[in-house]
Design a protein around this motif. Sequence first.
Motif, PDB file in Angstrom:
ATOM      1  N   SER A  61     -20.763  12.407  -1.739  1.00  0.00           N
ATOM      2  CA  SER A  61     -21.346  13.516  -2.510  1.00  0.00           C
ATOM      3  C   SER A  61     -22.695  13.870  -1.885  1.00  0.00           C
ATOM      4  CB  SER A  61     -21.556  13.079  -3.949  1.00  0.00           C
ATOM      5  OG  SER A  61     -22.642  12.176  -4.019  1.00  0.00           O
ATOM      6  N   GLY A  62     -23.236  15.016  -2.290  1.00  0.00           N
ATOM      7  CA  GLY A  62     -24.524  15.455  -1.756  1.00  0.00           C
ATOM      8  C   GLY A  62     -25.610  14.422  -2.002  1.00  0.00           C
ATOM      9  N   GLY A  63     -25.647  13.894  -3.214  1.00  0.00           N
ATOM     10  CA  GLY A  63     -26.672  12.919  -3.559  1.00  0.00           C
ATOM     11  C   GLY A  63     -26.562  11.681  -2.678  1.00  0.00           C
ATOM     12  N   GLN A  64     -25.326  11.242  -2.489  1.00  0.00           N
ATOM     13  CA  GLN A  64     -25.119  10.066  -1.638  1.00  0.00           C
ATOM     14  C   GLN A  64     -25.537  10.356  -0.204  1.00  0.00           C
ATOM     15  OE1 GLN A  64     -20.942   9.603  -2.572  1.00  0.00           O
ATOM     16  NE2 GLN A  64     -21.348   7.843  -3.908  1.00  0.00           N
ATOM     17  N   GLN A  65     -25.191  11.563   0.275  1.00  0.00           N
ATOM     18  CA  GLN A  65     -25.563  11.915   1.652  1.00  0.00           C
ATOM     19  C   GLN A  65     -27.069  11.894   1.818  1.00  0.00           C
ATOM     20  OE1 GLN A  65     -23.606  15.092   3.811  1.00  0.00           O
ATOM     21  NE2 GLN A  65     -22.059  15.255   2.226  1.00  0.00           N
ATOM     22  N   GLN A  66     -27.773  12.423   0.802  1.00  0.00           N
ATOM     23  CA  GLN A  66     -29.219  12.475   0.939  1.00  0.00           C
ATOM     24  C   GLN A  66     -29.814  11.070   0.905  1.00  0.00           C
ATOM     25  OE1 GLN A  66     -31.236  14.073   2.442  1.00  0.00           O
ATOM     26  NE2 GLN A  66     -31.916  15.796   1.195  1.00  0.00           N
ATOM     27  N   ARG A  67     -29.204  10.191   0.140  1.00  0.00           N
ATOM     28  CA  ARG A  67     -29.708   8.811   0.113  1.00  0.00           C
ATOM     29  C   ARG A  67     -29.471   8.134   1.471  1.00  0.00           C
ATOM     30  NH1 ARG A  67     -27.232   5.804  -4.665  1.00  0.00           N
ATOM     31  NH2 ARG A  67     -25.789   7.552  -4.991  1.00  0.00           N
ATOM     32  N   VAL A  68     -28.315   8.433   2.090  1.00  0.00           N
ATOM     33  CA  VAL A  68     -28.068   7.901   3.436  1.00  0.00           C
ATOM     34  C   VAL A  68     -29.112   8.461   4.402  1.00  0.00           C
ATOM     35  CG1 VAL A  68     -26.493   7.879   5.405  1.00  0.00           C
ATOM     36  CG2 VAL A  68     -25.597   7.548   3.093  1.00  0.00           C
ATOM     37  N   ALA A  69     -29.411   9.751   4.250  1.00  0.00           N
ATOM     38  CA  ALA A  69     -30.391  10.376   5.139  1.00  0.00           C
ATOM     39  C   ALA A  69     -31.746   9.691   5.001  1.00  0.00           C
ATOM     40  CB  ALA A  69     -30.504  11.864   4.832  1.00  0.00           C
ATOM     41  N   ILE A  70     -32.091   9.312   3.790  1.00  0.00           N
ATOM     42  CA  ILE A  70     -33.366   8.611   3.584  1.00  0.00           C
ATOM     43  C   ILE A  70     -33.309   7.241   4.270  1.00  0.00           C
ATOM     44  CG2 ILE A  70     -34.898   7.569   1.856  1.00  0.00           C
ATOM     45  CD1 ILE A  70     -34.023   9.846  -0.067  1.00  0.00           C
ATOM     46  N   ALA A  71     -32.176   6.541   4.089  1.00  0.00           N
ATOM     47  CA  ALA A  71     -32.013   5.238   4.740  1.00  0.00           C
ATOM     48  C   ALA A  71     -32.105   5.411   6.258  1.00  0.00           C
ATOM     49  CB  ALA A  71     -30.672   4.619   4.359  1.00  0.00           C
ATOM     50  N   PHE A  87     -40.538  14.811   3.576  1.00  0.00           N
ATOM     51  CA  PHE A  87     -39.359  15.315   2.862  1.00  0.00           C
ATOM     52  C   PHE A  87     -39.499  16.816   2.705  1.00  0.00           C
ATOM     53  CE2 PHE A  87     -37.545  11.306   1.219  1.00  0.00           C
ATOM     54  CZ  PHE A  87     -38.605  10.429   1.406  1.00  0.00           C
ATOM     55  N   ASP A  88     -38.482  17.568   3.142  1.00  0.00           N
ATOM     56  CA  ASP A  88     -38.520  19.022   2.940  1.00  0.00           C
ATOM     57  C   ASP A  88     -37.465  19.415   1.919  1.00  0.00           C
ATOM     58  OD1 ASP A  88     -38.930  21.692   3.064  1.00  0.00           O
ATOM     59  OD2 ASP A  88     -38.234  21.967   5.134  1.00  0.00           O
ATOM     60  N   GLU A  89     -37.915  19.611   0.678  1.00  0.00           N
ATOM     61  CA  GLU A  89     -37.029  19.975  -0.434  1.00  0.00           C
ATOM     62  C   GLU A  89     -35.767  19.118  -0.458  1.00  0.00           C
ATOM     63  OE1 GLU A  89     -36.765  23.852  -1.773  1.00  0.00           O
ATOM     64  OE2 GLU A  89     -38.230  24.687  -0.362  1.00  0.00           O
ATOM     65  N   PRO A  90     -35.925  17.814  -0.608  1.00  0.00           N
ATOM     66  CA  PRO A  90     -34.770  16.911  -0.476  1.00  0.00           C
ATOM     67  C   PRO A  90     -33.742  17.071  -1.585  1.00  0.00           C
ATOM     68  CG  PRO A  90     -36.683  15.710  -1.269  1.00  0.00           C
ATOM     69  CD  PRO A  90     -37.170  17.063  -0.876  1.00  0.00           C
ATOM     70  N   LEU A  95     -28.928  20.046  -4.039  1.00  0.00           N
ATOM     71  CA  LEU A  95     -28.057  19.128  -4.801  1.00  0.00           C
ATOM     72  C   LEU A  95     -27.677  19.690  -6.154  1.00  0.00           C
ATOM     73  CD1 LEU A  95     -29.888  15.742  -4.141  1.00  0.00           C
ATOM     74  CD2 LEU A  95     -27.841  16.642  -3.013  1.00  0.00           C
ATOM     75  N   ASP A  96     -26.504  19.279  -6.634  1.00  0.00           N
ATOM     76  CA  ASP A  96     -26.130  19.586  -8.011  1.00  0.00           C
ATOM     77  C   ASP A  96     -27.087  18.836  -8.928  1.00  0.00           C
ATOM     78  OD1 ASP A  96     -24.086  21.079  -7.061  1.00  0.00           O
ATOM     79  OD2 ASP A  96     -22.553  19.509  -7.303  1.00  0.00           O
ATOM     80  N   PRO A  97     -27.398  19.418 -10.074  1.00  0.00           N
ATOM     81  CA  PRO A  97     -28.415  18.828 -10.954  1.00  0.00           C
ATOM     82  C   PRO A  97     -28.161  17.363 -11.281  1.00  0.00           C
ATOM     83  CG  PRO A  97     -27.707  20.959 -11.781  1.00  0.00           C
ATOM     84  CD  PRO A  97     -26.860  20.669 -10.594  1.00  0.00           C
ATOM     85  N   GLU A  98     -26.900  16.978 -11.466  1.00  0.00           N
ATOM     86  CA  GLU A  98     -26.672  15.595 -11.900  1.00  0.00           C
ATOM     87  C   GLU A  98     -26.945  14.599 -10.777  1.00  0.00           C
ATOM     88  OE1 GLU A  98     -24.340  17.865 -11.556  1.00  0.00           O
ATOM     89  OE2 GLU A  98     -22.478  17.052 -10.722  1.00  0.00           O
ATOM     90  N   MET A  99     -27.155  15.067  -9.562  1.00  0.00           N
ATOM     91  CA  MET A  99     -27.403  14.137  -8.456  1.00  0.00           C
ATOM     92  C   MET A  99     -28.875  14.060  -8.087  1.00  0.00           C
ATOM     93  SD  MET A  99     -24.319  15.262  -6.088  1.00  0.00           S
ATOM     94  CE  MET A  99     -22.644  15.165  -6.692  1.00  0.00           C
ATOM     95  N   ILE A 100     -29.655  14.947  -8.659  1.00  0.00           N
ATOM     96  CA  ILE A 100     -31.073  14.987  -8.285  1.00  0.00           C
ATOM     97  C   ILE A 100     -31.757  13.675  -8.642  1.00  0.00           C
ATOM     98  CG2 ILE A 100     -33.267  16.125  -8.780  1.00  0.00           C
ATOM     99  CD1 ILE A 100     -31.708  18.737  -9.029  1.00  0.00           C
ATOM    100  N   GLY A 101     -31.426  13.168  -9.834  1.00  0.00           N
ATOM    101  CA  GLY A 101     -32.066  11.962 -10.345  1.00  0.00           C
ATOM    102  C   GLY A 101     -31.945  10.779  -9.398  1.00  0.00           C
ATOM    103  N   GLU A 102     -30.737  10.560  -8.857  1.00  0.00           N
ATOM    104  CA  GLU A 102     -30.520   9.383  -8.011  1.00  0.00           C
ATOM    105  C   GLU A 102     -31.367   9.432  -6.746  1.00  0.00           C
ATOM    106  OE1 GLU A 102     -26.396  10.264  -5.626  1.00  0.00           O
ATOM    107  OE2 GLU A 102     -26.228  10.340  -7.821  1.00  0.00           O
ATOM    108  N   VAL A 103     -31.556  10.645  -6.209  1.00  0.00           N
ATOM    109  CA  VAL A 103     -32.363  10.776  -4.995  1.00  0.00           C
ATOM    110  C   VAL A 103     -33.846  10.582  -5.324  1.00  0.00           C
ATOM    111  CG1 VAL A 103     -33.095  12.375  -3.186  1.00  0.00           C
ATOM    112  CG2 VAL A 103     -30.677  12.225  -3.845  1.00  0.00           C
ATOM    113  N   LEU A 104     -34.274  11.183  -6.434  1.00  0.00           N
ATOM    114  CA  LEU A 104     -35.689  11.045  -6.815  1.00  0.00           C
ATOM    115  C   LEU A 104     -36.036   9.581  -7.091  1.00  0.00           C
ATOM    116  CD1 LEU A 104     -36.278  14.182  -9.057  1.00  0.00           C
ATOM    117  CD2 LEU A 104     -36.966  13.804  -6.688  1.00  0.00           C
ATOM    118  N   LYS A 105     -35.058   8.875  -7.651  1.00  0.00           N
ATOM    119  CA  LYS A 105     -35.296   7.460  -7.951  1.00  0.00           C
ATOM    120  C   LYS A 105     -35.582   6.675  -6.667  1.00  0.00           C
ATOM    121  CE  LYS A 105     -34.058   3.357 -10.213  1.00  0.00           C
ATOM    122  NZ  LYS A 105     -34.046   2.601  -8.992  1.00  0.00           N
ATOM    123  N   VAL A 106     -34.762   6.949  -5.638  1.00  0.00           N
ATOM    124  CA  VAL A 106     -34.965   6.274  -4.359  1.00  0.00           C
ATOM    125  C   VAL A 106     -36.347   6.617  -3.792  1.00  0.00           C
ATOM    126  CG1 VAL A 106     -34.215   6.249  -1.946  1.00  0.00           C
ATOM    127  CG2 VAL A 106     -32.528   6.078  -3.788  1.00  0.00           C
TER     128      VAL A 106
END
Lengths: 244, 298, 248
Positions: free
Chosen positions: A138-148, A160-163, A167-178
């Motif tokens: 998913s988009g959120g997962q991809q962005q977390r991989v990108a951070i890793a 970070f440029d508008e990370p 993303l779909d709203p429900e995935m924003i939280g997981e990325v912000l948490k990381v």
Amino acid sequence: MIRFNSVHKWFKDLHVLNDINLEVKAGEVVVVCGPSGSGKSTLIRTVNQLETISQGEIWVDGVNVADPKTDLNALRAEVGFVFQHFNLYPHLSVLDNITLSPIQVKGMDKAAAEARAVQLLEKVGLAHKKDAFPAQLSGGQQQRVAIARGLAMDPRVMLFDEPTSALDPEMIGEVLKVMKDLALSGMTMMVVTHEMGFAREVADRVVFIDHGQVLESAAPAEFFSAPRTERAQQFLRQVLTPMR
Amino acid sequence: MRFHQKLIASAVVGGLLVTPAFAEGTLDKIKKTGTITLGHRDSSIPFSYLANSPQPIGYSVDIANKVVDKLKKDLNMPNLQVKYNLVTSQTRIPLVQNGTVDLECGSTTNNLERQRQVDFSVGIFEIGTRLLTKKTSGVKDFPDLKGKNVVTTAGTTSERLLKSMNAEQGLGMNVISAKDHGESFLMLETGRAVAFMMDDVLLAGEMAKAKRPADWVVTGKPQSFEIYGCMMRKGDPAFKKTVDDAIRALYKSGEINKIYAKWFQSPVPPKNVNLNFPMSPEFKKLIQNPTDKSAEQM
Amino acid sequence: MNYHWDWAVFFKSTGIGDEIYLDWFVAGLGWTVAVALVAWCIALALGAVLGVMRTLPNKALSGVATAYVELFRNVPLLVQLFVWYFLVPDLLPERAQVWFKQELNPTTSAYLSVVACLAFFTAARVCEQVRTGIQALPRGQTMAAMAMGFSLPQVYRHVLLPQAFRIIIPPLTSEFLNIFKNSSVASLIGLMELLAQTKQTAEFSANLFEAFTLATLIYFVLNMSLMKGMGWLEKRVAVPGLIGSGGK
Ligand SMILES: Nc1ncnc2c1ncn2[C@@H]1O[C@H](COP(=O)(O)OP(=O)(O)OP(=O)(O)O)[C@@H](O)[C@H]1O
Ligand SMILES: [Mg+2]
């Protein structure tokens, strides 16, 4: 850690960056916000010279990046960058996405790079996806991989440029948490985002730019409660008021 | 892919045409349609070729027209129409077989393989296969070619002969097979080969066209003789007799000498070169005793 | 039509030594494959280099590659073959000329010329495919790779080319088939590849249809196996989600 001294940039007639003076200290988290087209992406890309500047100086960890003698590849290896559209390499597995640069640029051996990659994947909660391909995430997962992937180079700064804006709203939280965890671990971060909740909670300072100029640079509490410029007030009204 | 489609198409068409298109004899067909179709080549100089007009010209074309004259008389059809149909070395046999062409007079060698597919008229010409070389090359005859580069045109008897000489006499020549006579001569001219083996009359033609004909010489003992004949559909004795009679009459009356001199010993179009190719003893013998057999059967 | 069919013709003697016609087809197929495969390997390598050059920011390098493509794509193949075979050797020093034209086995010199001709011609076409493949990739890929500290060669090596080549496997397949088809020009300079042997069999045996039917069959089987091979390769390197690649 990062210091802009009277930076100007023109795209032909367009004055995208207009006399930028800004400092990000080691361990600091700075959020950059501003209306669309104000120059945020351009600004953050100048830090690792994905965009050149027309005038002025940018110092990163004691190096003037605008100096033609600077080894840009070495600089970039020290600066992590996370894109709005993730930009994972679609032909490589998650693990290979993360280990490619450490192996190729830093000359790390494969086993060590992979061990480190797994560690980072655990940190972003995706160790079980190490063999997946980007398109299977998913988009959120991809962005977390990108951070890793960015962290795998052990950078001194993360940009970070508008990370979260793709993303779909429900995935924003997981990325912000990381990102928040990362900030708490003491990473120096420069983040372009419209997530004002994140800014309020995590940032040490919020920078507001418009038409290529820094109009405000203040602690979040100050910025959100008493913005000094009319433009910033207007901008905050827009991003904070939910759409009806 | 286009090339493969062509191949498939030709194979399919080949399969379909097995059904005899003309069960009737050629003479009946000519009477019924009032036309005869002659096959001709585009550049078999001076036998059958196109020069300045859409009508083919040449030695073999003149002979074919003598046959037409006889048909006009025999069938009492003074207005018999003649249609010309261009053929190539690959299409000439199938086009005769499937009835597109009634009579092909060009430069087609009469041989056993072809006799299984078509009938031949009595011979209209006889060649020997010899060598063209630079006067200064030192090559006088075939044994001089040992270990040398020799060019010939692909698909000709000369090619087969050269390869057989290698196989049987161990001459160790490098045989270059060029796509047509013009290119064979180019190989010779540019020094890729020391000699060009081909029908002597064709060698004379290439020599006549060269920038300096005097630099070249046709040499060597003929390795084989070949009789050219006109092709027609197999198993049509009435038509074959008409054709053969017409040709025999030319030989008997001596009219053949006039036709021969016109094409082989005078300037011919398009470039007005003179082949200077006198009649060979073998052809003179053929004129004395006309035959529809191939040279190998003699 | 009263065509005399004779499918046994392939097993008949050609009249040269103890060769049968089938031997000619086998030899012809051998040359066709030897010409096409070697030329293809060169074309692929050279085409990849040129394709990369065309996408480089350096004006001089991309200009050279563009000029190459214009030249080799627009001059007819036959003309190029004649240049390689008749003109290029004349540019060699005197000694090398004699060696190439007279001492070298003429089959070898024809082979070298036709391989060079097809390789340089096809490289121009491969170049264009590679360029299109690279340009089809999102700019973010280059940016991401640069941001990780990659040099430009590394960006191409690890990020752009692996993706571009996967995308262009289908058009490359058709170039690969084309080079087999185009290898028939070899017969014009006396290299007896499959088509030349077919024509020769037709000419000598007067069994034209049988000869061309067998050639059709051989070309068909050859084509099919090449396509199957490329299809297999495409599947093997397929990656989920990559545009144009075999996976989903
Ligand atoms: N390569 C370029 N050439 C010319 N103009 C450009 C280029 N890149 C950006 N610009 C222009 O520069 C200005 C700033 O662009 P930038 O991408 O930095 O804005 P931004 O603040 O990131 O906007 P957004 O919030 O929409 O991402 C815009 O007007 C943009 O159109
Ligand atoms: Mg932006």
